[in-house]
Design a protein around this motif. Structure first.
Motif, PDB file in Angstrom:
ATOM      1  N   ILE A 248       0.871  -1.168   0.000  1.00 19.50           N
ATOM      2  CA  ILE A 248       0.000   0.000   0.000  1.00 19.50           C
ATOM      3  C   ILE A 248       0.909   1.219   0.000  1.00 19.50           C
ATOM      4  O   ILE A 248       1.736   1.393   0.901  1.00 19.50           O
ATOM      5  CB  ILE A 248      -0.922   0.007   1.225  1.00 19.50           C
ATOM      6  N   VAL A 249       0.769   2.050  -1.034  1.00 16.88           N
ATOM      7  CA  VAL A 249       1.737   3.120  -1.274  1.00 16.88           C
ATOM      8  C   VAL A 249       1.030   4.465  -1.259  1.00 16.88           C
ATOM      9  O   VAL A 249       0.020   4.668  -1.960  1.00 16.88           O
ATOM     10  CB  VAL A 249       2.440   2.916  -2.633  1.00 16.88           C
ATOM     11  N   GLY A 250       1.556   5.388  -0.470  1.00 13.45           N
ATOM     12  CA  GLY A 250       1.084   6.761  -0.491  1.00 13.45           C
ATOM     13  C   GLY A 250      -0.325   6.918   0.035  1.00 13.45           C
ATOM     14  O   GLY A 250      -0.765   6.224   0.950  1.00 13.45           O
ATOM     15  N   GLY A 251      -1.060   7.860  -0.564  1.00 22.61           N
ATOM     16  CA  GLY A 251      -2.404   8.168  -0.089  1.00 22.61           C
ATOM     17  C   GLY A 251      -2.347   9.232   0.981  1.00 22.61           C
ATOM     18  O   GLY A 251      -1.519  10.146   0.949  1.00 22.61           O
ATOM     19  N   GLY A 252      -3.240   9.126   1.956  1.00 24.48           N
ATOM     20  CA  GLY A 252      -3.263  10.091   3.041  1.00 24.48           C
ATOM     21  C   GLY A 252      -4.580  10.047   3.761  1.00 24.48           C
ATOM     22  O   GLY A 252      -5.479   9.274   3.423  1.00 24.48           O
ATOM     23  N   LEU A 253      -4.701  10.870   4.761  1.00 31.98           N
ATOM     24  CA  LEU A 253      -5.926  10.922   5.550  1.00 31.98           C
ATOM     25  C   LEU A 253      -6.983  11.787   4.888  1.00 31.98           C
ATOM     26  O   LEU A 253      -8.148  11.728   5.235  1.00 31.98           O
ATOM     27  CB  LEU A 253      -5.623  11.443   6.953  1.00 31.98           C
ATOM     28  N   SER A 254      -6.566  12.618   3.937  1.00 30.01           N
ATOM     29  CA  SER A 254      -7.518  13.448   3.200  1.00 30.01           C
ATOM     30  C   SER A 254      -6.869  13.854   1.888  1.00 30.01           C
ATOM     31  O   SER A 254      -5.681  13.640   1.659  1.00 30.01           O
ATOM     32  CB  SER A 254      -7.911  14.691   4.013  1.00 30.01           C
ATOM     33  N   TRP A 255      -7.662  14.464   1.039  1.00 30.78           N
ATOM     34  CA  TRP A 255      -7.184  14.892  -0.267  1.00 30.78           C
ATOM     35  C   TRP A 255      -6.045  15.896  -0.161  1.00 30.78           C
ATOM     36  O   TRP A 255      -5.146  15.937  -0.996  1.00 30.78           O
ATOM     37  CB  TRP A 255      -8.376  15.489  -1.034  1.00 30.78           C
ATOM     38  N   THR A 256      -6.066  16.721   0.893  1.00 29.01           N
ATOM     39  CA  THR A 256      -5.055  17.771   1.057  1.00 29.01           C
ATOM     40  C   THR A 256      -3.932  17.373   2.009  1.00 29.01           C
ATOM     41  O   THR A 256      -3.084  18.199   2.335  1.00 29.01           O
ATOM     42  CB  THR A 256      -5.723  19.058   1.582  1.00 29.01           C
ATOM     43  N   ASN A 257      -3.945  16.130   2.461  1.00 30.92           N
ATOM     44  CA  ASN A 257      -2.941  15.691   3.433  1.00 30.92           C
ATOM     45  C   ASN A 257      -2.270  14.408   2.936  1.00 30.92           C
ATOM     46  O   ASN A 257      -2.518  13.318   3.457  1.00 30.92           O
ATOM     47  CB  ASN A 257      -3.606  15.470   4.791  1.00 30.92           C
ATOM     48  N   PRO A 258      -1.406  14.508   1.922  1.00 27.78           N
ATOM     49  CA  PRO A 258      -0.803  13.300   1.345  1.00 27.78           C
ATOM     50  C   PRO A 258       0.231  12.680   2.279  1.00 27.78           C
ATOM     51  O   PRO A 258       0.744  13.333   3.195  1.00 27.78           O
ATOM     52  CB  PRO A 258      -0.142  13.815   0.061  1.00 27.78           C
ATOM     53  N   SER A 259       0.529  11.408   2.006  1.00 25.71           N
ATOM     54  CA  SER A 259       1.465  10.663   2.842  1.00 25.71           C
ATOM     55  C   SER A 259       2.567  10.071   1.970  1.00 25.71           C
ATOM     56  O   SER A 259       2.368   9.825   0.777  1.00 25.71           O
ATOM     57  CB  SER A 259       0.721   9.546   3.577  1.00 25.71           C
ATOM     58  N   ASN A 260       3.720   9.840   2.565  1.00 28.44           N
ATOM     59  CA  ASN A 260       4.801   9.136   1.875  1.00 28.44           C
ATOM     60  C   ASN A 260       5.023   7.736   2.453  1.00 28.44           C
ATOM     61  O   ASN A 260       5.988   7.057   2.122  1.00 28.44           O
ATOM     62  CB  ASN A 260       6.106   9.930   1.950  1.00 28.44           C
ATOM     63  N   ARG A 261       4.103   7.284   3.310  1.00 27.80           N
ATOM     64  CA  ARG A 261       4.287   6.016   4.016  1.00 27.80           C
ATOM     65  C   ARG A 261       3.949   4.833   3.105  1.00 27.80           C
ATOM     66  O   ARG A 261       3.119   4.922   2.192  1.00 27.80           O
ATOM     67  CB  ARG A 261       3.454   5.984   5.281  1.00 27.80           C
ATOM     68  N   VAL A 262       4.602   3.702   3.380  1.00 30.80           N
ATOM     69  CA  VAL A 262       4.448   2.486   2.573  1.00 30.80           C
ATOM     70  C   VAL A 262       4.325   1.292   3.522  1.00 30.80           C
ATOM     71  O   VAL A 262       5.123   1.155   4.459  1.00 30.80           O
ATOM     72  CB  VAL A 262       5.662   2.281   1.634  1.00 30.80           C
ATOM     73  N   TRP A 263       3.314   0.459   3.287  1.00 28.44           N
ATOM     74  CA  TRP A 263       3.137  -0.752   4.080  1.00 28.44           C
ATOM     75  C   TRP A 263       3.190  -1.973   3.174  1.00 28.44           C
ATOM     76  O   TRP A 263       2.811  -1.923   1.985  1.00 28.44           O
ATOM     77  CB  TRP A 263       1.800  -0.747   4.820  1.00 28.44           C
ATOM     78  N   ARG A 264       3.644  -3.078   3.742  1.00 28.34           N
ATOM     79  CA  ARG A 264       3.718  -4.335   2.995  1.00 28.34           C
ATOM     80  C   ARG A 264       3.013  -5.427   3.785  1.00 28.34           C
ATOM     81  O   ARG A 264       3.212  -5.569   4.995  1.00 28.34           O
ATOM     82  CB  ARG A 264       5.179  -4.723   2.766  1.00 28.34           C
ATOM     83  N   PHE A 265       2.162  -6.178   3.081  1.00 25.02           N
ATOM     84  CA  PHE A 265       1.495  -7.311   3.712  1.00 25.02           C
ATOM     85  C   PHE A 265       1.934  -8.593   3.025  1.00 25.02           C
ATOM     86  O   PHE A 265       1.844  -8.717   1.798  1.00 25.02           O
ATOM     87  CB  PHE A 265      -0.029  -7.184   3.619  1.00 25.02           C
ATOM     88  N   ASN A 266       2.451  -9.545   3.812  1.00 25.05           N
ATOM     89  CA  ASN A 266       2.873 -10.839   3.285  1.00 25.05           C
ATOM     90  C   ASN A 266       1.654 -11.746   3.208  1.00 25.05           C
ATOM     91  O   ASN A 266       1.047 -12.089   4.222  1.00 25.05           O
ATOM     92  CB  ASN A 266       3.954 -11.455   4.181  1.00 25.05           C
ATOM     93  N   LEU A 267       1.301 -12.141   1.986  1.00 24.56           N
ATOM     94  CA  LEU A 267       0.089 -12.922   1.761  1.00 24.56           C
ATOM     95  C   LEU A 267       0.222 -14.377   2.192  1.00 24.56           C
ATOM     96  O   LEU A 267      -0.774 -15.098   2.241  1.00 24.56           O
ATOM     97  CB  LEU A 267      -0.290 -12.858   0.274  1.00 24.56           C
ATOM     98  N   VAL A 268       1.419 -14.804   2.500  1.00 22.54           N
ATOM     99  CA  VAL A 268       1.648 -16.180   2.951  1.00 22.54           C
ATOM    100  C   VAL A 268       1.688 -16.242   4.478  1.00 22.54           C
ATOM    101  O   VAL A 268       1.022 -17.064   5.100  1.00 22.54           O
ATOM    102  CB  VAL A 268       2.944 -16.750   2.344  1.00 22.54           C
ATOM    103  N   THR A 269       2.455 -15.336   5.087  1.00 21.73           N
ATOM    104  CA  THR A 269       2.589 -15.350   6.548  1.00 21.73           C
ATOM    105  C   THR A 269       1.535 -14.489   7.243  1.00 21.73           C
ATOM    106  O   THR A 269       1.414 -14.526   8.463  1.00 21.73           O
ATOM    107  CB  THR A 269       3.981 -14.851   6.956  1.00 21.73           C
ATOM    108  N   HIS A 270       0.819 -13.686   6.472  1.00 21.09           N
ATOM    109  CA  HIS A 270      -0.250 -12.834   7.018  1.00 21.09           C
ATOM    110  C   HIS A 270       0.291 -11.824   8.025  1.00 21.09           C
ATOM    111  O   HIS A 270      -0.284 -11.630   9.100  1.00 21.09           O
ATOM    112  CB  HIS A 270      -1.365 -13.669   7.650  1.00 21.09           C
ATOM    113  N   THR A 271       1.380 -11.179   7.683  1.00 18.74           N
ATOM    114  CA  THR A 271       1.992 -10.205   8.589  1.00 18.74           C
ATOM    115  C   THR A 271       2.189  -8.865   7.885  1.00 18.74           C
ATOM    116  O   THR A 271       2.511  -8.815   6.692  1.00 18.74           O
ATOM    117  CB  THR A 271       3.356 -10.710   9.087  1.00 18.74           C
ATOM    118  N   TRP A 272       2.001  -7.782   8.641  1.00 12.45           N
ATOM    119  CA  TRP A 272       2.207  -6.426   8.143  1.00 12.45           C
ATOM    120  C   TRP A 272       3.610  -5.943   8.511  1.00 12.45           C
ATOM    121  O   TRP A 272       4.162  -6.327   9.532  1.00 12.45           O
ATOM    122  CB  TRP A 272       1.197  -5.465   8.761  1.00 12.45           C
ATOM    123  N   GLN A 273       4.119  -5.051   7.686  1.00 15.97           N
ATOM    124  CA  GLN A 273       5.397  -4.411   7.988  1.00 15.97           C
ATOM    125  C   GLN A 273       5.427  -3.043   7.314  1.00 15.97           C
ATOM    126  O   GLN A 273       5.077  -2.916   6.137  1.00 15.97           O
ATOM    127  CB  GLN A 273       6.566  -5.260   7.472  1.00 15.97           C
TER     128      GLN A 273
END
Length: 521
Positions: A248-273
């Motif tokens: 999951i790349v970028g986005g934000g809490l609102s249209w005027t508040n962008p984010s540079n954060r990136v999350w990764r979900f492992n579809l095999v181990t079911h873990t977020w990072q």
């Protein structure tokens, strides 16, 4: 290519020896691996798989996996190649036994068995008893079974195989036999797993669902995929699949508040990072994968569309800027073709019809011929060697139209229109078709485009939980636990007319055949 494959494999085996490791030539070994992996094709995949099976070198084990996956994913083409006839009985049985073998019709699998046997009939005729149980006979049409399987000489002369076919026909008439102790294998009546599944992220409601194209059905992905501190109120992000993870790349809490954060979900181990953040915050961005790296382009920040672009290398968990695009773009869409990234449309101070491509070898963007229609919130995919730009909107006017770009002629041409208008939707290529997914007006739609007919058709229409929801999609594949993201593989019994009378005739013929064989014996 066969000679090149032997050459590079020989280099890898030599470089992987203990002696050569002392000279730190792992980069050359990796280069050879990448050349082989990127040049796997129907004509050489079996030879590569057979060669790599005899070595226990880590990089060749990975190449073996790549070659075997290619065989299964492209089985229809591979089964027509010369190398296919050189498989051993055990190797062919291993391939046919794969639950994710990609075939349009199960009769293709049966025909491949006959082709392999007929290549050396005297030596291979007895292999039918091993190979026929790997064919999902229960998924075939009754008339095909009777005309092409039951009456085939190879099957008729093998009592074990003949019995398997007659038992299959019995189950078609009496589904309860599957629940009895008849010894009939339920797998013969189960659809194979798709080689890919579409994960849909509904941006406003923060839910995740999976679309199984082989059954045209949706399943709700387990709630553990949704992590509250990540997904709650996050919007305008994008998603991409790489390795065994989705990002999951970028986005934000609102249209005027962008984010540079990136999350990764492992579809095999079911873990977020949480991964390293992008260099620049951006929402409404474009994302794609090229050569095992993630690229992000454009997006929106400080009330302005962006020209900047970045590349992420998962092996070092690091983002870096690449050359900026010629145009500022948000709500654009991108894809990859021939080791280049193509991005089309979007908006800046106006709705754009421009398009350009990025060459990672030169770190340059090059404008191409503009599209025929300006499009924002469109979908772009690589399909059959061309770039397809689909739907979107032009101002307040939603679009049904689609067009395609031929990189050899640098020209766009019209593609048939979709059934519905779609904007801010998900798009992907699976099973040689383009799939478009959107959620609006309390309905969820899936349309699909088939190049053989140049037509769009609605393959799913159902209720949606909200009046409108932006959608982001990515295709997942090559997971050891793919069944978790597919519809349940319950046995499917095709019902046919006059089956009872037909089976009585078949059973009589079968009994007479066995009786005659005993007399002849």
């Amino acid at each position: 290519m066969e000679c090149q494959c032997e050459f590079y494999c020989d280099i890898i085996t030599r470089l992987s020896s203990r002696l050569m490791h002392q000279f730190n030539v792992k980069s050359l070994e990796q280069t050879c691996f990448e050349v082989l992996r990127d040049n796997i094709c129907p004509e050489n995949c079996i030879g590569l798989w057979q060669f790599t099976k005899v070595w226990y070198i880590p990089i060749l084990i990975q190449l073996k996996y790549e070659a075997f996956y290619f065989i299964c994913e492209n089985f229809e083409e591979v089964s027509l190649c010369e190398e296919f006839l050189k498989l051993t009985k055990e190797e062919l049985a291993d391939i046919l036994d794969q639950d994710d073998l990609t075939v349009t019709q199960e009769s293709t699998v049966y025909q491949s068995v006959l082709r392999w046997i007929n290549h050396m009939p005297e030596e291979r005729q007895g292999a039918i008893s091993t190979l026929l149980p790997k064919v999902r006979l229960g998924l075939m049409d009754k008339s095909y079974i009777t005309d092409n399987v039951l009456n085939n000489d190879v099957v008729k002369t093998n009592p074990e195989s003949h019995l398997l076919v007659t038992d299959t026909l019995k189950v078609m008439s009496q589904p309860s036999l599957l629940c009895s102790e008849s010894g009939i294998n339920n797998t013969l009546f189960c659809h194979r797993l798709p080689n890919a599944v579409l994960l849909m992220f509904r941006l406003n409601s923060n839910t995740i669902e999976a679309f199984d194209y082989s059954t045209n059905s949706w399943i709700t992905v387990h709630n553990h995929l949704i992590q509250e501190d990540i997904m709650t109120h996050l919007c305008f992000y994008n998603t991409v699949f790489l390795g065994r993870c989705f990002y999951i790349v970028g986005g934000g809490l609102s249209w005027t508040n962008p984010s540079n954060r990136v999350w990764r979900f492992n579809l095999v181990t079911h873990t977020w990072q949480e991964m390293s953040p992008m260099q620049e915050s951006r929402n409404s961005l474009s994302v794609t994968v090229l050569k095992r790296c993630i690229y992000t382009m454009g997006g929106f920040r400080n009330l302005t569309s962006l020209r900047t672009a970045e590349r992420y290398q998962p092996n070092i968990n690091q983002w870096m800027f690449i050359a900026s695009m010629n145009e500022r773009r948000s709500y654009a869409s991108c894809t990859t073709l021939n080791n280049k990234i193509y991005i089309c449309g979007g908006q800046s101070y106006r709705i754009l019809n421009t398009a350009e491509y990025y060459n990672p070898d030169t770190n340059q963007w090059t404008l191409i011929t503009p599209m025929g229609t300006p499009r924002s919130g469109l979908g772009v995919v690589a399909y059959m060697g061309h770039i397809c730009a689909v739907g979107g909107s032009y101002g307040f006017r939603p679009l049904r139209s689609a067009e395609a770009y031929d990189p050899e002629t640098n020209t766009w041409y019209d593609v048939s229109e979709m059934v519905h208008t779609h904007s801010y939707f998900g798009i992907a290529v699976m099973n040689r078709r383009i799939f478009v997914v959107s959620c609006r007006r309390e309905n969820k739609f899936v349309e699909c485009y088939d190049y053989t007919t140049n037509t769009w058709s609605v393959v799913f229409s159902g209720m949606n939980h909200s009046e409108y929801d932006e959608v982001s999609c990515c295709v997942i594949s090559r997971l050891p636990n793919m069944a978790e993201y597919c519809s349940p593989r319950e046995p499917i019994i095709p019902r046919t007319q006059d089956m009872e009378q037909f089976l009585e005739e078949i059973v009589d013929k079968s009994q007479n055949l066995v009786f005659c064989e005993r007399i002849d014996g």
